[in-house]
Scaffold this active site. Structure first.
Site, short mmCIF file in Angstrom:
data_model
loop_
_atom_site.label_atom_id
_atom_site.label_comp_id
_atom_site.label_asym_id
_atom_site.label_seq_id
_atom_site.Cartn_x
_atom_site.Cartn_y
_atom_site.Cartn_z
N LYS A 13 0.87 -1.31 -0.02
CA LYS A 13 -0.19 -0.10 0.17
C LYS A 13 1.09 1.31 0.12
CE LYS A 13 -2.21 -1.13 3.84
NZ LYS A 13 -1.47 -2.56 4.04
N ARG A 89 -10.41 0.26 8.56
CA ARG A 89 -9.83 -1.12 8.99
C ARG A 89 -10.85 -1.86 9.80
NH1 ARG A 89 -3.93 -0.22 8.90
NH2 ARG A 89 -3.43 -2.05 9.32
N ARG A 124 11.38 -5.54 5.31
CA ARG A 124 11.05 -4.18 4.94
C ARG A 124 12.14 -3.57 6.00
NH1 ARG A 124 5.44 -2.00 5.21
NH2 ARG A 124 5.30 -3.62 7.03
N ARG A 152 10.65 -1.85 11.54
CA ARG A 152 9.39 -1.60 12.21
C ARG A 152 9.12 -2.70 13.45
NH1 ARG A 152 4.29 -0.27 8.35
NH2 ARG A 152 3.51 -1.75 9.69
N ARG A 163 -1.20 -9.44 12.65
CA ARG A 163 -1.89 -8.43 11.81
C ARG A 163 -2.65 -9.14 10.33
NH1 ARG A 163 3.72 -5.84 10.43
NH2 ARG A 163 2.62 -4.68 8.67
P1 AP5 Z 1 4.54 -1.50 1.98
O1 AP5 Z 1 4.61 -0.82 0.77
O2 AP5 Z 1 5.27 -0.88 3.09
O3 AP5 Z 1 3.34 -2.42 2.42
P2 AP5 Z 1 2.06 -1.65 3.19
O4 AP5 Z 1 0.95 -2.39 2.43
O5 AP5 Z 1 2.00 -0.34 3.26
O6 AP5 Z 1 2.30 -2.48 4.55
P3 AP5 Z 1 2.05 -2.17 6.02
O7 AP5 Z 1 2.69 -2.90 6.79
O8 AP5 Z 1 2.45 -0.62 6.06
O9 AP5 Z 1 0.50 -2.14 6.28
P4 AP5 Z 1 -0.21 -2.38 7.38
O10 AP5 Z 1 -1.85 -2.08 7.09
O11 AP5 Z 1 0.02 -3.73 8.24
O12 AP5 Z 1 0.29 -1.22 8.48
P5 AP5 Z 1 -0.20 0.12 8.77
O13 AP5 Z 1 1.04 1.24 8.84
O14 AP5 Z 1 -1.16 0.78 8.10
O15 AP5 Z 1 5.69 -2.71 1.41
C1 AP5 Z 1 6.08 -3.77 2.38
C2 AP5 Z 1 7.31 -4.48 1.87
O16 AP5 Z 1 7.10 -4.99 0.64
C3 AP5 Z 1 8.34 -3.38 1.68
O17 AP5 Z 1 9.69 -3.80 1.78
C4 AP5 Z 1 8.33 -3.02 0.03
O18 AP5 Z 1 9.55 -2.69 -0.48
C5 AP5 Z 1 7.92 -4.40 -0.44
N1 AP5 Z 1 7.21 -4.43 -1.57
C6 AP5 Z 1 6.10 -3.49 -1.82
N2 AP5 Z 1 5.60 -3.92 -3.14
C7 AP5 Z 1 6.29 -4.93 -3.52
C8 AP5 Z 1 6.01 -5.91 -4.71
N3 AP5 Z 1 5.20 -5.47 -5.85
N4 AP5 Z 1 6.88 -6.60 -4.80
C9 AP5 Z 1 7.87 -7.10 -4.00
N5 AP5 Z 1 8.14 -6.26 -2.85
C10 AP5 Z 1 7.23 -5.40 -2.70
O19 AP5 Z 1 -0.67 0.17 10.42
C11 AP5 Z 1 0.42 -0.24 11.48
C12 AP5 Z 1 -0.43 -0.52 12.63
O20 AP5 Z 1 -1.08 0.69 13.17
C13 AP5 Z 1 -1.59 -1.48 12.77
O21 AP5 Z 1 -1.25 -2.75 12.95
C14 AP5 Z 1 -2.50 -1.03 13.78
O22 AP5 Z 1 -1.78 -1.25 15.23
C15 AP5 Z 1 -2.36 0.55 13.61
N6 AP5 Z 1 -3.14 1.15 13.05
C16 AP5 Z 1 -3.19 1.91 11.64
N7 AP5 Z 1 -4.35 2.29 11.07
C17 AP5 Z 1 -5.10 1.78 11.91
C18 AP5 Z 1 -6.76 2.03 11.89
N8 AP5 Z 1 -7.35 2.44 11.28
N9 AP5 Z 1 -7.33 1.50 12.97
C19 AP5 Z 1 -6.76 0.77 14.14
N10 AP5 Z 1 -5.24 0.67 14.16
C20 AP5 Z 1 -4.48 1.06 13.16
ZN ZN Z 2 2.07 1.11 4.88
#
Ligand code: AP5
Ligand code: ZN
Length: 206
Positions: A13, A89, A124, A152, A163
């Protein structure tokens, strides 16, 4: 427009949002990034959220919903459009958007098989200075930034699997809210290939 980008942890994402921002100029709002910033700065919100995040659990919705609504009301979002990443989410967050009259014009749903997600998450690394997202194998960081990269706290296999489980439990309760505007995107290809699919979907908005 208001565009939501959803999908399991480490689906890409954030990676796609960088590309979308560069091409379409939308404001990227990531609730995960906002929460991590608050943890880093030791704010009240950060202190409340930290434990949930480290375990890979969701933070309680009441900590995040008003913050998102406020942010979506700001001028830059109205002018440039918005890319909302990581929200909603849980079904109550989707309901809060409906109640607030926030109309989502596109719901991009990226998916990738679980075992690939674990590999993407574990490898990552983030550059805290530029915000760049790297992967040790798939997007190796240049030598001059390696020393400052961050791993992270929730990118450990156990937290990733937690997750993932939460995501799979919640997503079916969220998608029905947006069923008329959902585009399912296959996230298994290379980042530029995935962006081709994302772009085709966003171009249809104009
Ligand atoms: P990356 O682009 O970083 O992936 P991402 O989908 O952004 O992953 P996240 O881990 O950030 O998503 P998440 O939903 O778990 O975390 P969030 O920050 O929202 O890519 C990942 C890796 O893959 C990288 O190394 C990249 O280089 C590689 N990659 C990317 N595309 C690729 C491809 N096509 N091929 C190969 N490699 C690739 O949330 C974190 C925490 O915050 C949650 O767990 C929760 O505790 C809290 N939180 C956030 N929002 C809320 C909410 N709305 N409600 C409650 N809690 C929340
Ligand atoms: Zn992200």
């Amino acid at each position: 427009p208001l565009v939501v980008i959803a999908g399991p942890p480490a689906a890409g994402k954030g990676t796609q949002c960088e590309k979308i921002k560069a091409k379409y100029g939308y404001v990227h709002i990531s609730t995960g990034d906002i929460l991590r910033e608050n943890v880093k700065n030791g704010t009240e919100l950060g202190k409340k959220a930290e434990g949930f995040m480290k375990a890979g659990a969701l933070v309680p919705s009441e900590l995040i919903v008003d913050l998102v609504k406020d942010r979506l009301g700001q001028d830059d979002v109205k002018e440039k459009g918005c890319l909302l990443d990581g929200f909603p989410r849980a079904p109550d967050q989707a309901q809060a958007m409906v109640d607030a009259g926030l109309k989502v014009e596109k719901f991009l749903l990226i998916d990738v098989p679980d075992e690939e997600l674990v590999v993407r998450g574990c490898g990552r690394r983030l550059d805290p200075e530029t915000g760049e997202i790297y992967h040790l194998k798939f997007k190796p960081p240049p030598a001059e930034v390696v020393d400052r990269l961050v791993h992270r706290s929730d990118d450990q296999e156990e937290a990733i699997r937690n997750r993932l489980k939460i995501y799979r439990d919640q997503v079916n309760g969220i998608v029905p809210f947006f069923k008329d505007v959902v585009s399912e995107i296959d996230g298994t290809g290379k980042p530029d290939d995935v962006f081709g699919l994302v772009g085709a979907s966003l171009d249809a908005l104009k």
